[in-house]
Design a protein around this motif. Structure first.
Motif, PDB file in Angstrom:
ATOM      1  N   LEU A 135     100.173  92.882  82.939  1.00 20.85           N
ATOM      2  CA  LEU A 135     100.072  94.059  83.796  1.00 20.85           C
ATOM      3  C   LEU A 135     101.243  95.007  83.566  1.00 20.85           C
ATOM      4  CD1 LEU A 135      98.967  92.192  87.013  1.00 20.85           C
ATOM      5  CD2 LEU A 135      97.556  93.759  85.679  1.00 20.85           C
ATOM      6  N   LYS A 136     102.440  94.468  83.450  1.00 17.51           N
ATOM      7  CA  LYS A 136     103.636  95.291  83.300  1.00 17.51           C
ATOM      8  C   LYS A 136     103.862  95.693  81.845  1.00 17.51           C
ATOM      9  CE  LYS A 136     108.598  95.334  84.133  1.00 17.51           C
ATOM     10  NZ  LYS A 136     109.764  94.545  84.512  1.00 17.51           N
ATOM     11  N   ASP A 137     103.897  94.715  80.945  1.00 20.65           N
ATOM     12  CA  ASP A 137     104.264  94.996  79.557  1.00 20.65           C
ATOM     13  C   ASP A 137     103.179  95.731  78.777  1.00 20.65           C
ATOM     14  OD1 ASP A 137     106.675  93.698  80.058  1.00 20.65           O
ATOM     15  OD2 ASP A 137     105.956  91.782  79.309  1.00 20.65           O
ATOM     16  N   ASP A 169      86.951  96.063  96.842  1.00 24.06           N
ATOM     17  CA  ASP A 169      85.811  95.784  95.981  1.00 24.06           C
ATOM     18  C   ASP A 169      85.251  94.377  96.192  1.00 24.06           C
ATOM     19  OD1 ASP A 169      84.443  97.248  93.610  1.00 24.06           O
ATOM     20  OD2 ASP A 169      84.636  95.169  92.945  1.00 24.06           O
ATOM     21  N   PHE A 170      86.138  93.409  96.361  1.00 18.91           N
ATOM     22  CA  PHE A 170      85.709  92.013  96.510  1.00 18.91           C
ATOM     23  C   PHE A 170      85.640  91.569  97.975  1.00 18.91           C
ATOM     24  CE2 PHE A 170      87.157  92.067  92.097  1.00 18.91           C
ATOM     25  CZ  PHE A 170      86.105  91.413  91.478  1.00 18.91           C
ATOM     26  N   ASN A 171      85.984  92.479  98.894  1.00 17.58           N
ATOM     27  CA  ASN A 171      85.903  92.208 100.323  1.00 17.58           C
ATOM     28  C   ASN A 171      86.713  90.978 100.735  1.00 17.58           C
ATOM     29  OD1 ASN A 171      85.082  92.912 102.905  1.00 17.58           O
ATOM     30  ND2 ASN A 171      83.324  91.529 102.831  1.00 17.58           N
ATOM     31  N   LEU A 172      87.981  90.983 100.332  1.00 20.51           N
ATOM     32  CA  LEU A 172      88.887  89.909 100.751  1.00 20.51           C
ATOM     33  C   LEU A 172      90.292  90.459 100.881  1.00 20.51           C
ATOM     34  CD1 LEU A 172      90.548  89.046  97.923  1.00 20.51           C
ATOM     35  CD2 LEU A 172      88.404  87.920  97.468  1.00 20.51           C
ATOM     36  N   GLU A 173      91.161  89.669 101.515  1.00 19.14           N
ATOM     37  CA  GLU A 173      92.545  90.074 101.700  1.00 19.14           C
ATOM     38  C   GLU A 173      93.432  89.264 100.764  1.00 19.14           C
ATOM     39  OE1 GLU A 173      95.776  90.141 105.304  1.00 19.14           O
ATOM     40  OE2 GLU A 173      93.698  90.641 105.788  1.00 19.14           O
ATOM     41  N   ILE A 174      94.330  89.949 100.074  1.00 16.81           N
ATOM     42  CA  ILE A 174      95.233  89.286  99.135  1.00 16.81           C
ATOM     43  C   ILE A 174      96.656  89.435  99.671  1.00 16.81           C
ATOM     44  CG2 ILE A 174      96.093  89.212  96.768  1.00 16.81           C
ATOM     45  CD1 ILE A 174      93.435  90.579  95.920  1.00 16.81           C
ATOM     46  N   VAL A 182     100.416  88.085  95.285  1.00 13.93           N
ATOM     47  CA  VAL A 182     100.485  89.110  94.247  1.00 13.93           C
ATOM     48  C   VAL A 182     101.717  88.905  93.362  1.00 13.93           C
ATOM     49  CG1 VAL A 182     100.671  91.600  93.831  1.00 13.93           C
ATOM     50  CG2 VAL A 182      99.238  90.752  95.697  1.00 13.93           C
ATOM     51  N   GLU A 183     102.793  88.390  93.941  1.00 15.80           N
ATOM     52  CA  GLU A 183     104.033  88.187  93.194  1.00 15.80           C
ATOM     53  C   GLU A 183     103.838  87.281  91.979  1.00 15.80           C
ATOM     54  OE1 GLU A 183     106.837  86.732  96.047  1.00 15.80           O
ATOM     55  OE2 GLU A 183     106.727  88.565  97.234  1.00 15.80           O
ATOM     56  N   ASP A 184     102.869  86.370  92.035  1.00 18.15           N
ATOM     57  CA  ASP A 184     102.628  85.440  90.936  1.00 18.15           C
ATOM     58  C   ASP A 184     101.681  85.998  89.871  1.00 18.15           C
ATOM     59  OD1 ASP A 184     104.224  83.532  92.206  1.00 18.15           O
ATOM     60  OD2 ASP A 184     102.538  82.744  93.345  1.00 18.15           O
ATOM     61  N   MET A 185     101.150  87.181  90.092  1.00 13.19           N
ATOM     62  CA  MET A 185     100.179  87.761  89.158  1.00 13.19           C
ATOM     63  C   MET A 185     100.897  88.649  88.141  1.00 13.19           C
ATOM     64  SD  MET A 185      97.121  88.825  91.712  1.00 13.19           S
ATOM     65  CE  MET A 185      96.599  87.740  93.019  1.00 13.19           C
ATOM     66  N   SER A 198      99.519  88.738  84.741  1.00 11.90           N
ATOM     67  CA  SER A 198      98.536  89.086  83.711  1.00 11.90           C
ATOM     68  C   SER A 198      97.156  89.261  84.344  1.00 11.90           C
ATOM     69  CB  SER A 198      98.461  87.992  82.642  1.00 11.90           C
ATOM     70  OG  SER A 198      97.848  86.830  83.176  1.00 11.90           O
ATOM     71  N   MET A 199      96.256  89.822  83.562  1.00 12.57           N
ATOM     72  CA  MET A 199      94.883  89.967  84.038  1.00 12.57           C
ATOM     73  C   MET A 199      94.264  88.585  84.268  1.00 12.57           C
ATOM     74  SD  MET A 199      94.233  93.173  84.435  1.00 12.57           S
ATOM     75  CE  MET A 199      92.456  93.320  84.441  1.00 12.57           C
ATOM     76  N   GLY A 200      94.639  87.607  83.469  1.00 10.82           N
ATOM     77  CA  GLY A 200      94.146  86.246  83.633  1.00 10.82           C
ATOM     78  C   GLY A 200      94.589  85.627  84.949  1.00 10.82           C
ATOM     79  N   ASP A 201      95.828  85.941  85.360  1.00  8.79           N
ATOM     80  CA  ASP A 201      96.319  85.452  86.653  1.00  8.79           C
ATOM     81  C   ASP A 201      95.449  86.000  87.785  1.00  8.79           C
ATOM     82  OD1 ASP A 201      98.426  84.158  85.373  1.00  8.79           O
ATOM     83  OD2 ASP A 201      99.865  85.772  85.786  1.00  8.79           O
ATOM     84  N   MET A 202      95.113  87.277  87.695  1.00  6.64           N
ATOM     85  CA  MET A 202      94.253  87.890  88.716  1.00  6.64           C
ATOM     86  C   MET A 202      92.863  87.277  88.685  1.00  6.64           C
ATOM     87  SD  MET A 202      95.056  91.876  88.983  1.00  6.64           S
ATOM     88  CE  MET A 202      96.469  92.351  89.957  1.00  6.64           C
ATOM     89  N   LEU A 203      92.356  87.063  87.486  1.00  6.25           N
ATOM     90  CA  LEU A 203      91.034  86.463  87.325  1.00  6.25           C
ATOM     91  C   LEU A 203      90.994  85.076  87.959  1.00  6.25           C
ATOM     92  CD1 LEU A 203      88.181  86.199  86.150  1.00  6.25           C
ATOM     93  CD2 LEU A 203      89.245  85.457  84.012  1.00  6.25           C
ATOM     94  N   ASP A 204      91.970  84.234  87.634  1.00  9.27           N
ATOM     95  CA  ASP A 204      92.007  82.875  88.180  1.00  9.27           C
ATOM     96  C   ASP A 204      92.099  82.902  89.701  1.00  9.27           C
ATOM     97  OD1 ASP A 204      91.858  81.876  85.613  1.00  9.27           O
ATOM     98  OD2 ASP A 204      94.005  81.495  85.453  1.00  9.27           O
ATOM     99  N   TYR A 205      92.945  83.782  90.221  1.00 12.68           N
ATOM    100  CA  TYR A 205      93.119  83.891  91.664  1.00 12.68           C
ATOM    101  C   TYR A 205      91.814  84.306  92.343  1.00 12.68           C
ATOM    102  CZ  TYR A 205      94.792  85.446  96.193  1.00 12.68           C
ATOM    103  OH  TYR A 205      94.963  85.612  97.546  1.00 12.68           O
ATOM    104  N   LEU A 206      91.197  85.365  91.815  1.00 18.35           N
ATOM    105  CA  LEU A 206      89.960  85.847  92.427  1.00 18.35           C
ATOM    106  C   LEU A 206      88.815  84.844  92.305  1.00 18.35           C
ATOM    107  CD1 LEU A 206      90.099  89.582  91.352  1.00 18.35           C
ATOM    108  CD2 LEU A 206      90.299  88.692  93.672  1.00 18.35           C
ATOM    109  N   ALA A 207      88.717  84.186  91.155  1.00 20.72           N
ATOM    110  CA  ALA A 207      87.668  83.187  90.968  1.00 20.72           C
ATOM    111  C   ALA A 207      87.817  82.067  91.995  1.00 20.72           C
ATOM    112  CB  ALA A 207      87.705  82.636  89.541  1.00 20.72           C
ATOM    113  N   LEU A 208      89.046  81.644  92.220  1.00 16.99           N
ATOM    114  CA  LEU A 208      89.301  80.578  93.191  1.00 16.99           C
ATOM    115  C   LEU A 208      88.964  81.043  94.609  1.00 16.99           C
ATOM    116  CD1 LEU A 208      90.480  77.697  93.519  1.00 16.99           C
ATOM    117  CD2 LEU A 208      92.689  78.780  93.912  1.00 16.99           C
TER     118      LEU A 208
END
Length: 81
Positions: free
Chosen positions: A31-33, A52-57, A62-65, A67-77
């Protein structure tokens, strides 16, 4: 919703937010680099995801996210519950 569908959606959302629809985004994309997302842009993106996903994060999640994969894993879970 499959992980692939979730990733496609978050990739589309980040491209729209950054105004770069031709951007190539993978789960390894930082996300940053790679995308140049600063803390303000990340906060805006998380708000978009929440809507968009109708949830609260929580901010602490968020501090642990980094990469896009981190977000994907979090949202999938979260969406599997």
């Amino acid at each position: 919703m499959t992980k692939e569908e979730i990733f496609d959606r978050i990739a589309t959302l980040i491209k729209e937010q950054l105004g770069k629809v031709d951007l190539v985004v993978t789960p390894e994309t930082s996300l940053k680099d790679d995308l140049g997302v600063d803390s303000i842009a990340l906060t805006e993106f998380v708000i978009t995801l929440e809507d968009d996903f109708n949830l609260e994060i929580p901010d602490e999640d968020v501090e642990d996210m980094t990469s896009m994969g981190d977000m994907l894993d979090y949202l999938a879970l979260r969406l599997a519950k």
